[in-house]
Design a protein around this motif. Structure first.
Motif, PDB file in Angstrom:
ATOM      1  N   CYS A  38     -11.541   7.633  -2.304  1.00  0.00           N
ATOM      2  CA  CYS A  38     -10.318   7.562  -1.496  1.00  0.00           C
ATOM      3  C   CYS A  38     -10.000   8.889  -0.810  1.00  0.00           C
ATOM      4  CB  CYS A  38      -9.135   7.051  -2.311  1.00  0.00           C
ATOM      5  SG  CYS A  38      -8.528   8.173  -3.561  1.00  0.00           S
ATOM      6  N   GLY A  39     -10.344  10.012  -1.404  1.00  0.00           N
ATOM      7  CA  GLY A  39     -10.055  11.308  -0.779  1.00  0.00           C
ATOM      8  C   GLY A  39     -10.756  11.494   0.551  1.00  0.00           C
ATOM      9  N   ARG A  40     -12.029  11.195   0.589  1.00  0.00           N
ATOM     10  CA  ARG A  40     -12.793  11.364   1.832  1.00  0.00           C
ATOM     11  C   ARG A  40     -12.340  10.361   2.887  1.00  0.00           C
ATOM     12  NH1 ARG A  40     -18.702  10.057   3.559  1.00  0.00           N
ATOM     13  NH2 ARG A  40     -18.886  11.440   5.338  1.00  0.00           N
ATOM     14  N   VAL A  41     -12.098   9.127   2.475  1.00  0.00           N
ATOM     15  CA  VAL A  41     -11.623   8.106   3.408  1.00  0.00           C
ATOM     16  C   VAL A  41     -10.271   8.530   3.981  1.00  0.00           C
ATOM     17  CG1 VAL A  41     -10.719   5.742   3.543  1.00  0.00           C
ATOM     18  CG2 VAL A  41     -12.918   6.181   2.437  1.00  0.00           C
ATOM     19  N   HIS A  42      -9.381   8.947   3.114  1.00  0.00           N
ATOM     20  CA  HIS A  42      -8.043   9.358   3.568  1.00  0.00           C
ATOM     21  C   HIS A  42      -8.144  10.536   4.531  1.00  0.00           C
ATOM     22  CE1 HIS A  42      -4.052  11.250   3.374  1.00  0.00           C
ATOM     23  NE2 HIS A  42      -3.626  10.001   3.289  1.00  0.00           N
ATOM     24  N   GLY A  43      -8.991  11.498   4.238  1.00  0.00           N
ATOM     25  CA  GLY A  43      -9.146  12.660   5.114  1.00  0.00           C
ATOM     26  C   GLY A  43      -9.593  12.273   6.515  1.00  0.00           C
ATOM     27  N   ALA A  44     -10.521  11.357   6.594  1.00  0.00           N
ATOM     28  CA  ALA A  44     -11.016  10.933   7.911  1.00  0.00           C
ATOM     29  C   ALA A  44      -9.940  10.190   8.689  1.00  0.00           C
ATOM     30  CB  ALA A  44     -12.259  10.055   7.756  1.00  0.00           C
ATOM     31  N   VAL A  45      -9.281   9.228   8.050  1.00  0.00           N
ATOM     32  CA  VAL A  45      -8.283   8.448   8.793  1.00  0.00           C
ATOM     33  C   VAL A  45      -7.032   9.269   9.059  1.00  0.00           C
ATOM     34  CG1 VAL A  45      -9.185   6.231   8.009  1.00  0.00           C
ATOM     35  CG2 VAL A  45      -7.289   7.268   6.765  1.00  0.00           C
ATOM     36  N   GLU A  58      -1.543   3.952   5.177  1.00  0.00           N
ATOM     37  CA  GLU A  58      -1.729   2.543   5.538  1.00  0.00           C
ATOM     38  C   GLU A  58      -3.178   2.255   5.912  1.00  0.00           C
ATOM     39  OE1 GLU A  58       0.952   1.644   8.730  1.00  0.00           O
ATOM     40  OE2 GLU A  58       2.719   2.137   7.529  1.00  0.00           O
ATOM     41  N   LEU A  59      -3.767   3.149   6.711  1.00  0.00           N
ATOM     42  CA  LEU A  59      -5.150   2.943   7.147  1.00  0.00           C
ATOM     43  C   LEU A  59      -6.128   3.059   5.976  1.00  0.00           C
ATOM     44  CD1 LEU A  59      -5.037   4.865  10.533  1.00  0.00           C
ATOM     45  CD2 LEU A  59      -5.288   2.389  10.221  1.00  0.00           C
ATOM     46  N   THR A  60      -5.841   3.953   5.042  1.00  0.00           N
ATOM     47  CA  THR A  60      -6.691   4.084   3.858  1.00  0.00           C
ATOM     48  C   THR A  60      -6.655   2.785   3.060  1.00  0.00           C
ATOM     49  OG1 THR A  60      -6.330   6.476   3.751  1.00  0.00           O
ATOM     50  CG2 THR A  60      -7.072   5.395   1.726  1.00  0.00           C
ATOM     51  N   GLN A  61      -5.456   2.271   2.850  1.00  0.00           N
ATOM     52  CA  GLN A  61      -5.327   1.019   2.105  1.00  0.00           C
ATOM     53  C   GLN A  61      -6.022  -0.127   2.849  1.00  0.00           C
ATOM     54  OE1 GLN A  61      -4.267   0.941  -1.005  1.00  0.00           O
ATOM     55  NE2 GLN A  61      -3.965   3.139  -0.770  1.00  0.00           N
ATOM     56  N   GLU A  62      -5.836  -0.173   4.164  1.00  0.00           N
ATOM     57  CA  GLU A  62      -6.477  -1.216   4.964  1.00  0.00           C
ATOM     58  C   GLU A  62      -8.002  -1.115   4.866  1.00  0.00           C
ATOM     59  OE1 GLU A  62      -7.062  -4.498   7.347  1.00  0.00           O
ATOM     60  OE2 GLU A  62      -5.191  -3.820   6.432  1.00  0.00           O
ATOM     61  N   ALA A  63      -8.519   0.099   4.877  1.00  0.00           N
ATOM     62  CA  ALA A  63      -9.968   0.290   4.768  1.00  0.00           C
ATOM     63  C   ALA A  63     -10.487  -0.231   3.430  1.00  0.00           C
ATOM     64  CB  ALA A  63     -10.323   1.769   4.939  1.00  0.00           C
ATOM     65  N   PHE A  64      -9.764   0.042   2.356  1.00  0.00           N
ATOM     66  CA  PHE A  64     -10.230  -0.434   1.056  1.00  0.00           C
ATOM     67  C   PHE A  64     -10.053  -1.947   0.905  1.00  0.00           C
ATOM     68  CE2 PHE A  64     -10.443   4.025  -0.027  1.00  0.00           C
ATOM     69  CZ  PHE A  64     -11.595   4.054  -0.809  1.00  0.00           C
ATOM     70  N   ILE A  65      -9.044  -2.503   1.521  1.00  0.00           N
ATOM     71  CA  ILE A  65      -8.899  -3.963   1.524  1.00  0.00           C
ATOM     72  C   ILE A  65     -10.095  -4.589   2.240  1.00  0.00           C
ATOM     73  CG2 ILE A  65      -7.569  -5.884   2.501  1.00  0.00           C
ATOM     74  CD1 ILE A  65      -5.036  -4.135   1.942  1.00  0.00           C
ATOM     75  N   ARG A  66     -10.438  -4.034   3.401  1.00  0.00           N
ATOM     76  CA  ARG A  66     -11.595  -4.550   4.145  1.00  0.00           C
ATOM     77  C   ARG A  66     -12.882  -4.367   3.351  1.00  0.00           C
ATOM     78  NH1 ARG A  66     -10.318  -3.774   9.899  1.00  0.00           N
ATOM     79  NH2 ARG A  66      -8.399  -4.986  10.120  1.00  0.00           N
TER      80      ARG A  66
END
Length: 187
Positions: A38-45, A58-66
Motif C-alpha cells: 500500500c505504501g508504494r501504491v499510495h505514493g504513486a497515486v 480514495e485512489l489507493t482504496q480503488e486500486a486495491f478494490i480493482r
C-alpha cells in the motif's frame, strides 16, 4: 509433541503464494498483500493526484478494490508488485482523464513555453512536492510517470493517449514550470 526446532528464520510468504491464496478467496492473504504494497501504491497515486491526501487515499482504496476483483487475471508473467503498481497508476490516470481534461496544445508551443532545466536540489523536497502538485494535470502525470516512476515516453504516450512527442513536450513543459515555480520561491 512439540514441533522440531530449526535454525532457519521464519520468512514471510512470497507474493505469488499470497496471490494464489487470495485468488482462492483468502482475505487474510490479500490483507498481507495490501499491507506489503500500500505504501508504494499510495505514493504513486498521491503524486498523480497532485498531492491531494484525500484523493490519494480514495485512489489507493480503488486500486486495491480493482486488484481484488482482477486477481484471477494476474498471470504471474511479471512481479505482482509491478502488476499492482501498473493497475494503480491506471486507476489514477483514468480519474485524471475523467476530471481534468486539458485542451490539446501543439508540441512546438509547449517546447517554446519553457527553458532548459537544471537539476533540483534534494534539500528543497517540500517545495518541489508543492510545485509538482501545482502543475497542470497532464504535465504532472507525464512528469511523475517519467521522472519518478521511470516509465518510457512510449508507455506514457500509450497510457495517456498522446504521441511520444507530446509526452516529451509535456515533460519539458512540466520541468520548465517547476523551474519557474521553484525559482520564484527562492529569489
Amino acid at each position: 509433541m512439540p514441533l522440531p526446532m530449526t535454525d532457519a528464520p521464519r520468512s514471510e510468504p512470497e507474493d505469488g503464494d499470497l496471490v494464489r491464496r487470495a485468488a482462492a478467496g483468502n482475505i487474510g492473504a490479500f490483507e498481507q498483500l495490501y499491507r506489503r504494497h500500500c505504501g508504494r501504491v499510495h505514493g504513486a497515486v498521491w503524486r498523480l493526484s497532485g498531492m491531494n491526501p484525500a484523493r490519494a487515499e480514495e485512489l489507493t482504496q480503488e486500486a486495491f478494490i480493482r486488484a481484488w476483483q482482477k486477481l484471477d487475471s494476474f498471470r504471474f508473467e511479471s512481479a505482482f508488485s509491478t502488476w499492482l503498481h501498473r493497475l494503480a497508476v491506471n486507476v489514477a490516470l483514468m480519474e485524471l482523464r475523467k476530471h481534468d481534461p486539458e485542451e490539446a496544445v501543439d508540441d512546438s508551443v509547449l517546447e517554446a513555453a519553457s527553458e532548459p532545466v537544471r537539476p533540483f536540489c534534494a534539500g528543497e523536497r517540500a517545495d518541489l512536492e508543492r510545485a509538482i502538485a501545482s502543475l497542470p494535470p497532464r504535465a504532472r502525470a507525464v512528469l511523475v510517470l517519467h521522472d519518478i516512476e521511470g516509465w518510457k515516453h512510449e508507455e506514457i504516450g500509450n497510457e495517456l493517449g498522446m504521441a511520444v512527442g507530446s509526452s516529451k513536450a509535456q515533460l519539458h513543459r512540466a520541468r520548465g514550470l517547476l523551474k519557474r515555480a521553484l525559482g520564484e520561491r527562492h529569489e
